[in-house]
Design an enzyme around this catalytic site. Structure first.
Site, PDB file in Angstrom:
ATOM      1  N   ARG A 159       0.275  -0.892   0.694  1.00 38.52           N
ATOM      2  CA  ARG A 159       0.322   0.183  -0.168  1.00 38.52           C
ATOM      3  C   ARG A 159       1.191   1.090  -0.057  1.00 38.52           C
ATOM      4  O   ARG A 159       0.867   2.224   0.691  1.00 38.52           O
ATOM      5  CB  ARG A 159      -0.704  -0.102   1.149  1.00 38.52           C
ATOM      6  CG  ARG A 159      -1.678  -0.677   1.398  1.00 38.52           C
ATOM      7  CD  ARG A 159      -2.899  -1.104   0.141  1.00 38.52           C
ATOM      8  NE  ARG A 159      -4.039  -1.919   0.250  1.00 38.52           N
ATOM      9  CZ  ARG A 159      -4.235  -3.440  -0.034  1.00 38.52           C
ATOM     10  NH1 ARG A 159      -3.639  -3.831  -0.499  1.00 38.52           N
ATOM     11  NH2 ARG A 159      -5.210  -4.217   0.919  1.00 38.52           N
ATOM     12  N   SER A 166     -10.313  -1.054   3.757  1.00 42.90           N
ATOM     13  CA  SER A 166      -9.930  -1.420   5.411  1.00 42.90           C
ATOM     14  C   SER A 166      -9.154  -0.104   5.861  1.00 42.90           C
ATOM     15  O   SER A 166      -8.740   0.698   5.290  1.00 42.90           O
ATOM     16  CB  SER A 166      -8.618  -2.068   5.173  1.00 42.90           C
ATOM     17  OG  SER A 166      -8.758  -3.774   3.994  1.00 42.90           O
ATOM     18  N   GLU A 209      -4.925   3.171   6.699  1.00 38.51           N
ATOM     19  CA  GLU A 209      -4.302   2.738   5.480  1.00 38.51           C
ATOM     20  C   GLU A 209      -4.846   3.852   5.232  1.00 38.51           C
ATOM     21  O   GLU A 209      -4.919   4.224   3.981  1.00 38.51           O
ATOM     22  CB  GLU A 209      -4.896   0.878   4.976  1.00 38.51           C
ATOM     23  CG  GLU A 209      -4.923   1.090   3.584  1.00 38.51           C
ATOM     24  CD  GLU A 209      -5.639   0.624   2.846  1.00 38.51           C
ATOM     25  OE1 GLU A 209      -5.089   0.597   1.620  1.00 38.51           O
ATOM     26  OE2 GLU A 209      -6.827   1.496   2.801  1.00 38.51           O
TER      27      GLU A 209
HETATM   28  N1  EPU Z   1     -10.362 -12.175  10.561  1.00 42.44           N
HETATM   29  C1  EPU Z   1     -10.583 -12.020  11.992  1.00 42.44           C
HETATM   30  N2  EPU Z   1     -11.768 -11.438  12.182  1.00 42.44           N
HETATM   31  C2  EPU Z   1     -13.044 -11.282  11.320  1.00 42.44           C
HETATM   32  C3  EPU Z   1     -12.937 -10.851  10.428  1.00 42.44           C
HETATM   33  C4  EPU Z   1     -11.193 -11.707   9.656  1.00 42.44           C
HETATM   34  O1  EPU Z   1      -9.924 -13.033  13.484  1.00 42.44           O
HETATM   35  O2  EPU Z   1     -13.828 -10.927  11.427  1.00 42.44           O
HETATM   36  C5  EPU Z   1      -8.867 -13.155  10.480  1.00 42.44           C
HETATM   37  C6  EPU Z   1      -8.721 -13.434   9.858  1.00 42.44           C
HETATM   38  O3  EPU Z   1      -7.816 -14.928   9.774  1.00 42.44           O
HETATM   39  C7  EPU Z   1      -8.823 -13.982   8.599  1.00 42.44           C
HETATM   40  C8  EPU Z   1      -7.731 -12.168   8.122  1.00 42.44           C
HETATM   41  O4  EPU Z   1      -8.241 -11.597   9.214  1.00 42.44           O
HETATM   42  O5  EPU Z   1      -8.284 -14.815   8.200  1.00 42.44           O
HETATM   43  C9  EPU Z   1      -7.664 -11.782   7.122  1.00 42.44           C
HETATM   44  O6  EPU Z   1      -9.078 -11.162   6.747  1.00 42.44           O
HETATM   45  P1  EPU Z   1      -9.207 -11.308   5.220  1.00 42.44           P
HETATM   46  O7  EPU Z   1      -8.813 -12.128   3.868  1.00 42.44           O
HETATM   47  O8  EPU Z   1     -10.657 -10.599   5.181  1.00 42.44           O
HETATM   48  O9  EPU Z   1      -8.302  -9.877   4.727  1.00 42.44           O
HETATM   49  P2  EPU Z   1      -8.038  -8.138   5.063  1.00 42.44           P
HETATM   50  O10 EPU Z   1      -6.197  -9.213   5.465  1.00 42.44           O
HETATM   51  O11 EPU Z   1      -8.683  -7.857   6.910  1.00 42.44           O
HETATM   52  C10 EPU Z   1      -6.666  -7.126   2.907  1.00 42.44           C
HETATM   53  C11 EPU Z   1      -6.781  -6.345   2.704  1.00 42.44           C
HETATM   54  C12 EPU Z   1      -7.837  -5.960   1.995  1.00 42.44           C
HETATM   55  C13 EPU Z   1      -8.031  -6.707   0.695  1.00 42.44           C
HETATM   56  C14 EPU Z   1      -7.993  -8.334   1.651  1.00 42.44           C
HETATM   57  C15 EPU Z   1      -8.005  -9.458   0.070  1.00 42.44           C
HETATM   58  C16 EPU Z   1      -5.227  -4.463   3.478  1.00 42.44           C
HETATM   59  C17 EPU Z   1      -5.249  -3.858   5.120  1.00 42.44           C
HETATM   60  N3  EPU Z   1      -6.819  -5.165   3.781  1.00 42.44           N
HETATM   61  O12 EPU Z   1      -7.396  -7.687   4.158  1.00 42.44           O
HETATM   62  O13 EPU Z   1      -7.791  -4.835   1.537  1.00 42.44           O
HETATM   63  O14 EPU Z   1      -9.390  -6.965   0.207  1.00 42.44           O
HETATM   64  O15 EPU Z   1      -6.940  -8.507   2.701  1.00 42.44           O
HETATM   65  O16 EPU Z   1      -6.461  -9.552  -0.158  1.00 42.44           O
HETATM   66  O17 EPU Z   1      -4.352  -5.324   3.289  1.00 42.44           O
HETATM   67  C18 EPU Z   1      -8.919  -2.157   0.945  1.00 42.44           C
HETATM   68  O18 EPU Z   1      -7.467  -2.057   1.419  1.00 42.44           O
HETATM   69  O19 EPU Z   1      -9.254  -1.306   1.730  1.00 42.44           O
HETATM   70  C19 EPU Z   1      -8.909  -3.377   1.080  1.00 42.44           C
HETATM   71  C20 EPU Z   1     -10.081  -4.082   1.690  1.00 42.44           C
END
Ligand code: EPU
Length: 343
Positions: free
Chosen positions: A171, A243, A339
């Site tokens: 990012r 995010s 972010e």
């Molecule tokens: N999780 C929890 N509780 C929840 C939801 C998630 O504990 O309620 C944990 C789980 O372990 C899950 C992990 O968080 O496996 C990751 O969650 P998720 O796959 O939804 O992805 P993220 O890491 O939260 C990132 C990006 C997103 C992108 C997704 C998919 C960042 C800051 N965010 O989110 O990007 O869509 O991965 O690749 O890196 C954005 O930048 O606005 C965005 C939405």
């Protein structure tokens, strides 16, 4: 300032409600939409004369306006998608900064060109994609950026950055960092693949592997859109900026301390010294899911997302973010960093 050409629109005391996906009711002293690089160059010269503060926005999907903006907000209406060249594997498209990112993704998927399909349905515009290095489901846009066309704010001169000059990171790019505010992106040249190059490591995308043969770009796009729709709020229905925090990379020692008491902590090893822990998990563990603060709330389905639940003010969102940062710091000794860009 007067209208200089028909395609430049200038608005005063302009409500930014439709230009920030958080849906915050803030105003800009002046808002200018331009449609060509020549218009941008003229505008920059005029704004320089008056020593005006400038903020360039795209779709406003990664911004948190903390108050009214006492300056000129610029917005690109440069819209074109043109093929510039191809070889036996790749096809290069030059795309105007004002094109809606997902319109470009949709067009590429329809033609079965691989590259942006994992990044489908990300709100925002092409110019911001190259500044923010948007990423999702195992892909970051830097992997398909060939070059970035810009105009230098101070001089109005064009400059083309090759992808390897953009200092891309998670990012992050030179345009957010070292050269922040110095250059305005006017077009991006993307390199797409005409043969399947797929990234299906993300949990729910893995099932596309079992289909026999490589999935089409459209199949991957459809799956990505289904995942996003199930997890993320639709900006038109519930304001947010996606995010709110970055996923923190922590020293291995910090990770070990957490894992000692939380054996299920999700993580990704990023180097010998650092491990990434999902911020969503940290926030979830602190009990924030669904909690509200004034008109702001933590999204029930994905606690990394702060939402405008009920006419939130910028202060509601900033205070909620600070409270979350404090509790994650107290419980895990990890400092979250936003972010979204605070303006
Ligand atoms: N999780 C929890 N509780 C929840 C939801 C998630 O504990 O309620 C944990 C789980 O372990 C899950 C992990 O968080 O496996 C990751 O969650 P998720 O796959 O939804 O992805 P993220 O890491 O939260 C990132 C990006 C997103 C992108 C997704 C998919 C960042 C800051 N965010 O989110 O990007 O869509 O991965 O690749 O890196 C954005 O930048 O606005 C965005 C939405």
């Amino acid at each position: 300032m007067r209208d200089m050409a028909n395609s430049i629109t200038i608005k005063h005391h302009y409500p930014l409600l439709g230009h920030n996906t958080f849906g915050l009711d803030v105003k800009a002293k002046q808002f200018v939409n331009y449609s060509t690089v020549d218009e941008l160059v003229v505008l920059l010269a005029v704004l320089k004369e008056s020593n005006e503060r400038i903020l360039h926005i795209g779709g406003g999907s990664n911004l948190l306006f903390t108050k009214d903006f006492e300056g000129t907000v610029l917005h690109s209406g440069i819209k074109f998608v043109e093929e510039v060249s191809r070889d036996d594997r790749h096809i290069f498209f030059r795309v105007g900064s004002g094109v809606v990112w997902d319109d470009f993704c949709a067009q590429m998927a329809r033609d079965n060109y691989y590259g942006p399909e994992n990044l489908s349905y990300i709100p925002g515009e092409v110019g911001a994609s190259a500044i923010q290095n948007i990423g999702a489901y195992g892909v970051e846009v830097e992997s398909i950026i060939h070059e970035v066309e810009t105009i230098e704010v101070a001089t109005g001169q064009p400059r083309v950055f090759q992808a390897n000059e953009c200092e891309y990171g998670y990012r992050d790019s030179i345009f957010k960092n070292r050269l922040q505010g110095d250059y305005i992106v006017t077009a991006v040249v993307y390199r797409l693949s005409m043969i399947p190059v797929v990234h299906l490591d993300y949990g729910q995308l893995q099932e596309l592997r079992s289909h026999g043969g490589a999935p089409t770009a459209q199949e991957i796009r459809d799956a990505v859109i289904a995942i996003r729709q199930s997890k993320l709020p639709e900006p038109a229905e519930l304001g947010s900026a996606g995010s709110f925090f970055k996923n923190p990379a922590v020293p291995v020692e910090v990770f070990r301390q957490i894992a000692a008491s939380h054996t299920d902590v999700p993580h990704y090893v990023i180097s010998e010294d650092e491990i990434k822990i999902p911020a969503a998990w940290l926030i979830d563990q602190c009990g924030w899911k669904g909690k509200t603060h004034g008109g702001a709330a933590v999204y029930e389905k994905q606690p990394l997302i702060l939402v405008n639940k009920n006419h939130a003010t910028p202060a509601d969102i900033m205070e909620l973010a600070t409270l979350i940062e404090q509790s994650v710091l107290e419980k895990f000794n990890i400092r979250l960093s936003p972010e979204v860009n605070y303006i």
